[in-house]
Write a protein that holds these residues in place. Structure first.
Motif, PDB file in Angstrom:
ATOM      1  N   LYS A  41      35.077  41.502  37.516  1.00 59.31           N
ATOM      2  CA  LYS A  41      36.222  42.324  38.179  1.00 59.31           C
ATOM      3  C   LYS A  41      37.201  41.977  38.865  1.00 59.31           C
ATOM      4  O   LYS A  41      36.151  42.450  39.548  1.00 59.31           O
ATOM      5  CB  LYS A  41      35.438  43.933  37.692  1.00 59.31           C
ATOM      6  CG  LYS A  41      34.710  44.922  36.420  1.00 59.31           C
ATOM      7  CD  LYS A  41      34.770  45.975  36.741  1.00 59.31           C
ATOM      8  CE  LYS A  41      33.856  46.688  35.438  1.00 59.31           C
ATOM      9  NZ  LYS A  41      32.245  47.062  35.818  1.00 59.31           N
ATOM     10  N   THR A  42      38.507  42.227  38.778  1.00 63.75           N
ATOM     11  CA  THR A  42      39.178  41.916  40.264  1.00 63.75           C
ATOM     12  C   THR A  42      39.750  43.306  40.435  1.00 63.75           C
ATOM     13  O   THR A  42      40.271  43.543  39.336  1.00 63.75           O
ATOM     14  CB  THR A  42      39.825  40.509  39.830  1.00 63.75           C
ATOM     15  OG1 THR A  42      40.800  40.108  38.836  1.00 63.75           O
ATOM     16  CG2 THR A  42      39.045  39.404  39.617  1.00 63.75           C
ATOM     17  N   THR A  43      40.033  43.274  41.402  1.00 62.07           N
ATOM     18  CA  THR A  43      40.731  44.654  41.901  1.00 62.07           C
ATOM     19  C   THR A  43      43.099  43.854  41.995  1.00 62.07           C
ATOM     20  O   THR A  43      43.090  45.099  42.258  1.00 62.07           O
ATOM     21  CB  THR A  43      40.731  44.880  43.323  1.00 62.07           C
ATOM     22  OG1 THR A  43      40.395  43.588  44.026  1.00 62.07           O
ATOM     23  CG2 THR A  43      39.222  45.610  43.230  1.00 62.07           C
ATOM     24  N   GLN A  44      42.582  43.032  41.644  1.00 64.46           N
ATOM     25  CA  GLN A  44      43.626  41.780  41.938  1.00 64.46           C
ATOM     26  C   GLN A  44      44.854  42.577  40.223  1.00 64.46           C
ATOM     27  O   GLN A  44      44.066  43.287  39.848  1.00 64.46           O
ATOM     28  CB  GLN A  44      43.761  40.374  41.285  1.00 64.46           C
ATOM     29  CG  GLN A  44      44.794  39.984  42.402  1.00 64.46           C
ATOM     30  CD  GLN A  44      44.846  38.469  41.914  1.00 64.46           C
ATOM     31  OE1 GLN A  44      43.455  38.047  41.648  1.00 64.46           O
ATOM     32  NE2 GLN A  44      46.137  37.878  42.837  1.00 64.46           N
ATOM     33  N   ARG A  45      46.205  42.359  40.805  1.00 68.15           N
ATOM     34  CA  ARG A  45      46.651  43.271  39.334  1.00 68.15           C
ATOM     35  C   ARG A  45      46.805  41.666  38.133  1.00 68.15           C
ATOM     36  O   ARG A  45      46.899  40.891  38.922  1.00 68.15           O
ATOM     37  CB  ARG A  45      47.419  44.278  40.642  1.00 68.15           C
ATOM     38  CG  ARG A  45      48.538  45.037  38.750  1.00 68.15           C
ATOM     39  CD  ARG A  45      50.130  45.123  39.856  1.00 68.15           C
ATOM     40  NE  ARG A  45      51.476  43.861  39.466  1.00 68.15           N
ATOM     41  CZ  ARG A  45      52.490  42.900  39.157  1.00 68.15           C
ATOM     42  NH1 ARG A  45      52.299  44.760  37.701  1.00 68.15           N
ATOM     43  NH2 ARG A  45      52.514  42.754  38.263  1.00 68.15           N
ATOM     44  N   GLN A  46      46.814  42.636  36.940  1.00 68.60           N
ATOM     45  CA  GLN A  46      47.618  41.360  36.039  1.00 68.60           C
ATOM     46  C   GLN A  46      48.436  41.493  36.099  1.00 68.60           C
ATOM     47  O   GLN A  46      49.973  42.407  35.834  1.00 68.60           O
ATOM     48  CB  GLN A  46      46.745  42.244  34.761  1.00 68.60           C
ATOM     49  CG  GLN A  46      46.697  40.863  33.957  1.00 68.60           C
ATOM     50  CD  GLN A  46      44.970  40.563  34.188  1.00 68.60           C
ATOM     51  OE1 GLN A  46      44.135  40.684  34.431  1.00 68.60           O
ATOM     52  NE2 GLN A  46      44.960  38.461  34.546  1.00 68.60           N
ATOM     53  N   GLN A  47      48.490  40.102  36.621  1.00 69.31           N
ATOM     54  CA  GLN A  47      50.438  39.908  36.252  1.00 69.31           C
ATOM     55  C   GLN A  47      50.994  40.194  34.565  1.00 69.31           C
ATOM     56  O   GLN A  47      50.409  39.585  33.845  1.00 69.31           O
ATOM     57  CB  GLN A  47      50.426  38.135  36.330  1.00 69.31           C
ATOM     58  CG  GLN A  47      52.182  38.264  36.443  1.00 69.31           C
ATOM     59  CD  GLN A  47      52.502  38.137  38.037  1.00 69.31           C
ATOM     60  OE1 GLN A  47      51.898  38.624  38.691  1.00 69.31           O
ATOM     61  NE2 GLN A  47      53.550  37.485  38.757  1.00 69.31           N
TER      62      GLN A  47
END
Lengths: 322, 102
Positions: free
Chosen positions: A302-308
């Protein structure tokens, strides 16, 4: 035996052992075997083993059942093992054993059998020892084995020369008969072979990956090499009759283990994969009932990064790649 | 003088410790880990004898073995601690007086 205290404790067990022996002896004689022959008495000992081991089946089944339940706690067990990974000092290992045991208790999945099955067999073993010892002197047993049968048992010989009460060391000191030594030697070899095979089967095929990482597993491996030594020593000192009991019991264990490994293998073990493959071949692999596979599919990190956001055409391309 | 008395008092339990250590080194490994409790029955008995002597310790050990059967839940089951630690243990497990020269 000379210890009166032990004799008192063993009395009821001896009585039962004699009853089973005499009952089998009666049966074998009834179907036409010579009542005084060594073979008849050996078969009676085999019968005794069958009864004893059959009586122990419920304990064994229970053990298998709790091993099945191990599957449910496998992730938690793994967590504990990871926590203590690489820590070899005494305190860490102690703490690890503690946590593991507590987990077993909480979840009711203790795979260990306790020493009861062993403790139960020990007096039977001693009783047989003492029954044979008395029979050698032509003495009656404590119950069903009366003086006549006791003498018969004591005099029974294999191949007409090897008395069942004789030991390897006894024959050695008396300068014969060599047949006693030969039979004792053969039994030691057979016992070692069967024990080795059973242990190897369990260790090579019927261990889950978690169990293979535990210190217990290493201990079992040491066991594999110590047991033959034990057999050699006992094979020298024990009467042939007692050895027959032990050998038959070993063979029973081997057969039982074979059936279990084949039909009810430990989930996640080599044997379980082999069984699934076998069933799949026959086309009757039942869907596993809610049981998660041991190697669960790793979740995507799980990443907190926003999905492009992806352009429609590009998304299609990425999808094709899969 | 006291140390001689203590040594005699502790002799039976040290003999028992020796026997149990022997058992744990030679016989226990033969059948591997089977105990449903932690510490295992022999370890529990060893500790109980070290703390309370042969009579009480053996009785506690026997009671533990009686509790350890395939239908028991198992888990952690330590020897209940004694109120006052009067003795000291050597690395081997022998019980010695905690005061004096030793």
């Amino acid at each position: 035996m000379e210890i009166p205290f032990l004799d008192t404790i063993l009395w009821p067990i001896k009585w039962v052992v004699e009853l089973i022996l005499v009952a089998w002896h009666y049966l074998w004689t009834f179907i036409g075997l010579d009542p005084a022959a060594g073979l008849t008495w050996v078969l009676s000992i085999v019968g005794l083993v069958l009864v004893v081991r059959a009586a122990l089946i419920p304990i064994f089944v229970r053990q298998i059942k709790s091993q099945r339940k191990m599957l449910e706690v496998a992730p938690q067990l793994k967590k504990i093992q990871d926590k203590y990974k690489g820590k070899k000092d005494q305190f860490s290992r102690e703490a690890m054993s503690r946590e593991t045991m507590e987990l077993y208790r909480r979840t009711g999945t203790n795979p260990l059998a306790s020493c009861l099955p062993l403790l139960l067999q020990m007096p039977i073993f001693f009783s047989l020892f003492s029954v044979l010892n008395n029979a050698q002197k032509g003495l009656a047993g404590v119950g069903p084995l009366n003086a006549e049968l006791g003498k018969q048992f004591g005099d029974a010989t294999l191949f007409g020369v090897a008395p069942l009460h004789d030991t390897f060391i006894g024959a050695w000191n008396a300068g014969g008969p060599w047949q006693v030594m030969l039979i004792a030697g053969l039994m030691v070899v057979l016992m070692t072979a069967s024990q080795f095979y059973t242990q190897l089967q369990i260790m090579a095929k019927n261990q889950s990956p978690e169990a293979k990482n535990s210190p217990m597993f290493k201990q079992q491996r040491i066991l594999l090499y110590i047991l033959p030594l034990v057999f050699v020593f006992s094979g020298v000192a024990f009467p042939l009759g007692v050895m027959f009991y032990w050998l038959t019991s070993n063979l029973w264990t081997m057969g039982q283990q074979f059936l279990v490994i084949r039909n009810m293998p430990t989930p996640g073990s080599e044997a379980a994969k082999a069984r699934e493959a076998r069933l799949a071949k026959k086309g009757k692999l039942e869907p596993t009932k809610g049981a998660p596979a041991i190697e669960s599919i790793p979740e995507p990190p799980k990443t907190t990064q926003r999905q492009q956001p992806v352009n429609k055409n590009r998304a299609k391309k990425q999808g094709d790649k899969k | 003088m006291m140390s001689v008395v203590t040594a005699i008092v502790l002799l039976p339990r040290n003999l028992a410790v020796l026997i149990l250590r022997g058992y744990r080194a030679v016989i226990s490994p033969l059948y591997g880990d089977v105990c449903r409790y932690y510490p295992s029955c022999s370890s529990y008995t060893l500790q109980a004898i070290q703390q309370r002597g042969v009579v009480v310790g053996s009785a506690m050990g026997l009671y533990r073995i009686a509790r350890c059967h395939p239908w028991a839940k198992g888990g952690i089951d330590d020897v209940p601690p004694v109120r006052r630690q009067r003795y000291r243990l050597t690395p081997f497990g022998f019980v010695v007086a905690s005061h004096g020269k030793g």
